[in-house]
Design a protein around this motif. Sequence first.
Motif, PDB file in Angstrom:
ATOM      1  N   LYS A 218      34.423  48.658  17.514  1.00 29.63           N
ATOM      2  CA  LYS A 218      35.090  49.932  17.241  1.00 29.63           C
ATOM      3  C   LYS A 218      34.108  50.904  16.606  1.00 29.63           C
ATOM      4  N   CYS A 219      33.335  50.439  15.633  1.00 35.67           N
ATOM      5  CA  CYS A 219      32.365  51.307  14.937  1.00 35.67           C
ATOM      6  C   CYS A 219      31.257  51.757  15.880  1.00 35.67           C
ATOM      7  N   LEU A 220      30.777  50.852  16.708  1.00 33.58           N
ATOM      8  CA  LEU A 220      29.733  51.224  17.666  1.00 33.58           C
ATOM      9  C   LEU A 220      30.251  52.270  18.647  1.00 33.58           C
ATOM     10  N   ASN A 221      31.497  52.101  19.095  1.00 35.55           N
ATOM     11  CA  ASN A 221      32.095  53.095  19.993  1.00 35.55           C
ATOM     12  C   ASN A 221      32.254  54.441  19.294  1.00 35.55           C
ATOM     13  N   MET A 222      32.686  54.414  18.028  1.00 34.88           N
ATOM     14  CA  MET A 222      32.844  55.666  17.278  1.00 34.88           C
ATOM     15  C   MET A 222      31.488  56.341  17.081  1.00 34.88           C
ATOM     16  N   MET A 223      30.452  55.546  16.829  1.00 37.20           N
ATOM     17  CA  MET A 223      29.107  56.112  16.654  1.00 37.20           C
ATOM     18  C   MET A 223      28.619  56.728  17.963  1.00 37.20           C
ATOM     19  N   ARG A 224      28.877  56.035  19.083  1.00 34.73           N
ATOM     20  CA  ARG A 224      28.491  56.572  20.387  1.00 34.73           C
ATOM     21  C   ARG A 224      29.210  57.884  20.658  1.00 34.73           C
ATOM     22  N   ARG A 225      30.519  57.900  20.370  1.00 36.49           N
ATOM     23  CA  ARG A 225      31.316  59.106  20.589  1.00 36.49           C
ATOM     24  C   ARG A 225      30.804  60.244  19.709  1.00 36.49           C
ATOM     25  N   GLN A 226      30.481  59.918  18.453  1.00 35.02           N
ATOM     26  CA  GLN A 226      29.956  60.933  17.525  1.00 35.02           C
ATOM     27  C   GLN A 226      28.618  61.467  18.015  1.00 35.02           C
ATOM     28  N   ASN A 227      27.774  60.580  18.535  1.00 37.53           N
ATOM     29  CA  ASN A 227      26.484  61.025  19.072  1.00 37.53           C
ATOM     30  C   ASN A 227      26.664  61.963  20.249  1.00 37.53           C
ATOM     31  N   LEU A 228      27.665  61.673  21.098  1.00 35.44           N
ATOM     32  CA  LEU A 228      27.944  62.567  22.220  1.00 35.44           C
ATOM     33  C   LEU A 228      28.432  63.918  21.718  1.00 35.44           C
ATOM     34  N   GLU A 229      29.292  63.902  20.691  1.00 38.47           N
ATOM     35  CA  GLU A 229      29.769  65.158  20.120  1.00 38.47           C
ATOM     36  C   GLU A 229      28.621  65.937  19.490  1.00 38.47           C
ATOM     37  N   ASN A 230      27.658  65.201  18.949  1.00 36.08           N
ATOM     38  CA  ASN A 230      26.540  65.854  18.286  1.00 36.08           C
ATOM     39  C   ASN A 230      25.514  66.408  19.257  1.00 36.08           C
ATOM     40  N   LEU A 231      25.628  66.016  20.536  1.00 37.83           N
ATOM     41  CA  LEU A 231      24.778  66.662  21.531  1.00 37.83           C
ATOM     42  C   LEU A 231      25.356  68.050  21.683  1.00 37.83           C
ATOM     43  N   HIS A 232      24.879  68.920  20.898  1.00 35.12           N
ATOM     44  CA  HIS A 232      25.540  70.206  20.794  1.00 35.12           C
ATOM     45  C   HIS A 232      24.792  71.314  21.500  1.00 35.12           C
ATOM     46  N   ILE A 233      25.514  72.380  21.642  1.00 31.52           N
ATOM     47  CA  ILE A 233      24.981  73.544  22.313  1.00 31.52           C
ATOM     48  C   ILE A 233      24.590  74.534  21.245  1.00 31.52           C
ATOM     49  N   GLU A 234      23.357  74.922  21.229  1.00 29.73           N
ATOM     50  CA  GLU A 234      22.914  75.942  20.288  1.00 29.73           C
ATOM     51  C   GLU A 234      22.335  77.086  21.087  1.00 29.73           C
ATOM     52  N   PRO A 235      22.592  78.312  20.647  1.00 30.13           N
ATOM     53  CA  PRO A 235      21.971  79.423  21.362  1.00 30.13           C
ATOM     54  C   PRO A 235      20.451  79.308  21.232  1.00 30.13           C
ATOM     55  N   LEU A 236      19.766  79.625  22.273  1.00 28.09           N
ATOM     56  CA  LEU A 236      18.311  79.548  22.223  1.00 28.09           C
ATOM     57  C   LEU A 236      17.807  80.693  21.364  1.00 28.09           C
ATOM     58  N   HIS A 237      17.022  80.362  20.379  1.00 21.62           N
ATOM     59  CA  HIS A 237      16.516  81.376  19.468  1.00 21.62           C
ATOM     60  C   HIS A 237      15.500  82.253  20.191  1.00 21.62           C
ATOM     61  N   GLU A 238      15.410  83.483  19.747  1.00 22.50           N
ATOM     62  CA  GLU A 238      14.497  84.430  20.374  1.00 22.50           C
ATOM     63  C   GLU A 238      13.071  83.902  20.379  1.00 22.50           C
ATOM     64  N   GLY A 239      12.709  83.143  19.344  1.00 21.64           N
ATOM     65  CA  GLY A 239      11.348  82.655  19.227  1.00 21.64           C
ATOM     66  C   GLY A 239      11.057  81.439  20.083  1.00 21.64           C
ATOM     67  N   PHE A 240      12.099  80.881  20.745  1.00 21.55           N
ATOM     68  CA  PHE A 240      11.914  79.665  21.532  1.00 21.55           C
ATOM     69  C   PHE A 240      11.078  79.969  22.761  1.00 21.55           C
ATOM     70  N   GLU A 241      10.046  79.184  22.956  1.00 19.96           N
ATOM     71  CA  GLU A 241       9.217  79.371  24.139  1.00 19.96           C
ATOM     72  C   GLU A 241       8.939  78.029  24.772  1.00 19.96           C
ATOM     73  N   TYR A 242       9.012  78.002  26.048  1.00 19.33           N
ATOM     74  CA  TYR A 242       8.694  76.808  26.809  1.00 19.33           C
ATOM     75  C   TYR A 242       7.178  76.714  26.900  1.00 19.33           C
TER      76      TYR A 242
END
Length: 196
Positions: free
Chosen positions: A84-108
């Motif tokens: 149960k804990c491993l599943n909750m940790m996996r689920r939390q990790n998926l939730e933490n794969l988050h979307i952040e706006p790309l900062h103006e200073g970000f360069e490839y």
Amino acid sequence: MLHKLPENENELLAKVASGDTHAFSIIYNAYRKRIYTIALQYLHAEMQAEDAVQEIFLKLWRLEDNLTNIRNLEAYLLQLTKYKCLNMMRRQNLENLHIEPLHEGFEYADSDTEDQILLNDTRKIVNEGIAMLPPKQKLVYQLCRMQDLKYEKVGEKLNISPETVRSHLKLALKSLRAHISMHTDLTILLILFKII
């Protein structure tokens, strides 16, 4: 430390299988603290550990007739807690794969004109998704993801519980992923950059 069960374990399980809530409460009281302690060691969050305990005992209750197949209740519960804990940790990790706006200073690293255009398009789509969020979700998202504040801190700022903060963030992330998934080429790019 585990409390000693006042009755034979198999008899207790048979009673719980037949719907005996008193027998269930005996098992609950005997194992709850131990399961909570183990869950807390895995999850490092009291609220999540409590959730794990509730879900584990709910699963046990729902086993009904299958309860009588359990030969070692303690081992079964410990195994259930681990999974149960491993599943909750996996689920939390998926939730933490988050979307952040790309900062103006970000360069490839390779700043070809084509890449820059793609990054600008990506930034635009992500920011559009954020702008479309309901006000409370948008605010929670900005505080949690863009300012990197903990749920407790955001809860204090907005005068809501950390659990409500988590619910708002979960809904915001779901909406953002849905918005971005309409642009499948951008979804692949965001995954490559580990932004979602």
